[in-house]
Design a protein around this motif. Structure first.
Motif, PDB file in Angstrom:
ATOM      1  N   GLY A  92       0.378  -1.523   0.049  1.00 28.26           N
ATOM      2  CA  GLY A  92       0.193  -0.084   0.101  1.00 28.26           C
ATOM      3  C   GLY A  92       0.581   1.120   0.201  1.00 28.26           C
ATOM      4  O   GLY A  92       0.115   2.267  -0.360  1.00 28.26           O
ATOM      5  N   GLY A  93       2.433   0.986   0.339  1.00 30.34           N
ATOM      6  CA  GLY A  93       3.244   2.539  -0.513  1.00 30.34           C
ATOM      7  C   GLY A  93       3.309   3.154   1.451  1.00 30.34           C
ATOM      8  O   GLY A  93       3.297   4.663   1.335  1.00 30.34           O
ATOM      9  N   THR A  94       2.957   2.502   2.383  1.00 30.94           N
ATOM     10  CA  THR A  94       2.099   2.869   3.343  1.00 30.94           C
ATOM     11  C   THR A  94       3.928   3.396   4.481  1.00 30.94           C
ATOM     12  O   THR A  94       3.859   4.347   5.422  1.00 30.94           O
ATOM     13  CB  THR A  94       2.334   1.790   5.037  1.00 30.94           C
ATOM     14  OG1 THR A  94       2.957   0.917   4.451  1.00 30.94           O
ATOM     15  CG2 THR A  94       1.058   1.927   4.690  1.00 30.94           C
ATOM     16  N   ASN A  95       4.468   2.887   3.561  1.00 30.80           N
ATOM     17  CA  ASN A  95       6.221   4.137   4.007  1.00 30.80           C
ATOM     18  C   ASN A  95       6.409   5.044   3.315  1.00 30.80           C
ATOM     19  O   ASN A  95       7.588   5.587   3.029  1.00 30.80           O
ATOM     20  CB  ASN A  95       7.182   2.762   3.884  1.00 30.80           C
ATOM     21  CG  ASN A  95       7.271   2.614   2.634  1.00 30.80           C
ATOM     22  OD1 ASN A  95       6.746   2.442   1.789  1.00 30.80           O
ATOM     23  ND2 ASN A  95       8.915   2.332   2.454  1.00 30.80           N
ATOM     24  N   LEU A  96       5.751   5.537   2.088  1.00 29.16           N
ATOM     25  CA  LEU A  96       5.643   6.983   1.303  1.00 29.16           C
ATOM     26  C   LEU A  96       4.663   7.938   2.201  1.00 29.16           C
ATOM     27  O   LEU A  96       3.429   7.323   2.607  1.00 29.16           O
ATOM     28  CB  LEU A  96       5.835   6.533  -0.035  1.00 29.16           C
ATOM     29  CG  LEU A  96       6.513   5.295  -0.626  1.00 29.16           C
ATOM     30  CD1 LEU A  96       5.918   5.066  -2.264  1.00 29.16           C
ATOM     31  CD2 LEU A  96       7.555   5.706  -0.609  1.00 29.16           C
ATOM     32  N   SER A  97       5.162   9.340   1.675  1.00 27.23           N
ATOM     33  CA  SER A  97       4.052   9.734   1.760  1.00 27.23           C
ATOM     34  C   SER A  97       3.195  10.016   0.771  1.00 27.23           C
ATOM     35  O   SER A  97       3.046   9.512  -0.081  1.00 27.23           O
ATOM     36  CB  SER A  97       4.945  11.480   1.704  1.00 27.23           C
ATOM     37  OG  SER A  97       5.663  12.353   0.658  1.00 27.23           O
ATOM     38  N   GLY A  98       1.541  10.974   1.240  1.00 26.91           N
ATOM     39  CA  GLY A  98       0.712  10.565   0.177  1.00 26.91           C
ATOM     40  C   GLY A  98       0.950  11.643  -1.386  1.00 26.91           C
ATOM     41  O   GLY A  98       0.738  10.636  -2.450  1.00 26.91           O
ATOM     42  N   GLY A  99       2.286  12.301  -1.466  1.00 29.76           N
ATOM     43  CA  GLY A  99       2.601  12.681  -2.039  1.00 29.76           C
ATOM     44  C   GLY A  99       3.794  12.149  -3.360  1.00 29.76           C
ATOM     45  O   GLY A  99       3.662  12.147  -4.781  1.00 29.76           O
ATOM     46  N   GLN A 100       4.071  11.222  -2.479  1.00 31.53           N
ATOM     47  CA  GLN A 100       5.053   9.931  -3.118  1.00 31.53           C
ATOM     48  C   GLN A 100       4.335   9.288  -3.538  1.00 31.53           C
ATOM     49  O   GLN A 100       4.286   8.768  -4.525  1.00 31.53           O
ATOM     50  CB  GLN A 100       6.080   9.428  -1.890  1.00 31.53           C
ATOM     51  CG  GLN A 100       7.447  10.353  -1.607  1.00 31.53           C
ATOM     52  CD  GLN A 100       7.869  10.350  -0.040  1.00 31.53           C
ATOM     53  OE1 GLN A 100       7.840   9.123   0.424  1.00 31.53           O
ATOM     54  NE2 GLN A 100       9.047  10.739  -0.124  1.00 31.53           N
ATOM     55  N   ARG A 101       3.135   9.359  -3.294  1.00 31.50           N
ATOM     56  CA  ARG A 101       2.369   8.012  -3.522  1.00 31.50           C
ATOM     57  C   ARG A 101       2.399   8.166  -5.006  1.00 31.50           C
ATOM     58  O   ARG A 101       2.235   7.705  -6.200  1.00 31.50           O
ATOM     59  CB  ARG A 101       1.387   7.701  -2.433  1.00 31.50           C
ATOM     60  CG  ARG A 101       1.777   6.261  -1.584  1.00 31.50           C
ATOM     61  CD  ARG A 101       0.950   5.642  -0.736  1.00 31.50           C
ATOM     62  NE  ARG A 101      -0.022   6.202   0.138  1.00 31.50           N
ATOM     63  CZ  ARG A 101       0.141   7.638   0.987  1.00 31.50           C
ATOM     64  NH1 ARG A 101       1.292   7.028   1.497  1.00 31.50           N
ATOM     65  NH2 ARG A 101      -1.132   7.834   2.240  1.00 31.50           N
ATOM     66  N   GLN A 102       1.786   9.614  -4.878  1.00 32.04           N
ATOM     67  CA  GLN A 102       0.769  10.440  -6.174  1.00 32.04           C
ATOM     68  C   GLN A 102       1.693   9.872  -7.275  1.00 32.04           C
ATOM     69  O   GLN A 102       1.591   9.787  -8.412  1.00 32.04           O
ATOM     70  CB  GLN A 102       0.166  11.601  -5.651  1.00 32.04           C
ATOM     71  CG  GLN A 102      -0.317  11.579  -4.788  1.00 32.04           C
ATOM     72  CD  GLN A 102      -2.143  11.526  -6.016  1.00 32.04           C
ATOM     73  OE1 GLN A 102      -2.331   9.906  -5.909  1.00 32.04           O
ATOM     74  NE2 GLN A 102      -2.966  12.240  -5.991  1.00 32.04           N
TER      75      GLN A 102
END
Length: 172
Positions: free
Chosen positions: A56-66
């Motif tokens: 789920g990309g939980t180790n990334l920020s919202g902007g990084q996931r985007q």
């Protein structure tokens, strides 16, 4: 191609990017990440494109996931890109840079962008203003400032008063 929800999988960054292009190479990853402004944070990770992403990309920020999800779409190189509020988690500087990168790199592909920030769509060839499921405005930014009271109201709230609208939009 763009998923409504930016789903990332456990695995490394390159494997996540290859969801957009099965046999993508490191060169493909670098190009896509550069367009999506994801190269900035990927280069800071210990193993770069081989660094692990949590489910789920939980180790990334919202902007990084985007940006990862946008890079994945860049890997696919579709004829039509649909960005459904995809820039909302980005800061204004990254939003602007990403839009410039898209213009330079997607060729003749069609881009449909759903956005709530005027600055994200200000340079669009055509903007549709939707209110309660109905199209209430259609045109360029300049045309809508003159013809659509809802668009003008949103622009004034987001960008400032009437005298500053065109000036501020040109610098965003």
């Amino acid at each position: 191609m763009f998923l409504k929800k930016n789903v990332l999988f456990s695995g490394n960054i390159g494997e996540n990017l290859n969801f957009g292009k099965e046999n993508g190479t490191e060169e493909d990853w670098e190009q896509a990440a550069g367009i999506a402004c994801a190269d900035e944070f990927i280069s800071k990770r210990k193993q770069g494109y081989y660094d692990m992403i949590a489910q789920g990309g939980t180790n990334l920020s919202g902007g990084q996931r985007q940006r990862m999800a946008i890079a994945r779409a860049m890997m696919k190189k579709p004829e039509i890109y649909v960005f459904d509020d995809s820039f909302s988690a980005l800061d204004m500087k990254t939003d602007r840079q990403l839009r410039e990168n898209l213009k330079k790199n997607i060729g003749d592909a069609t881009v449909i962008m759903v956005a709530q920030r005027i600055s994200t769509i200000v340079d669009a060839d055509r903007i549709l203003v939707v209110d309660d499921g109905q199209i209430v405005g259609n045109g360029t930014h300049e045309e809508l400032l003159k013809s659509c009271s809802l668009y003008r109201e949103i622009a004034e709230i987001q960008l400032g008063k009437e005298a500053d609208l065109n000036e501020k939009c040109n610098h965003i």
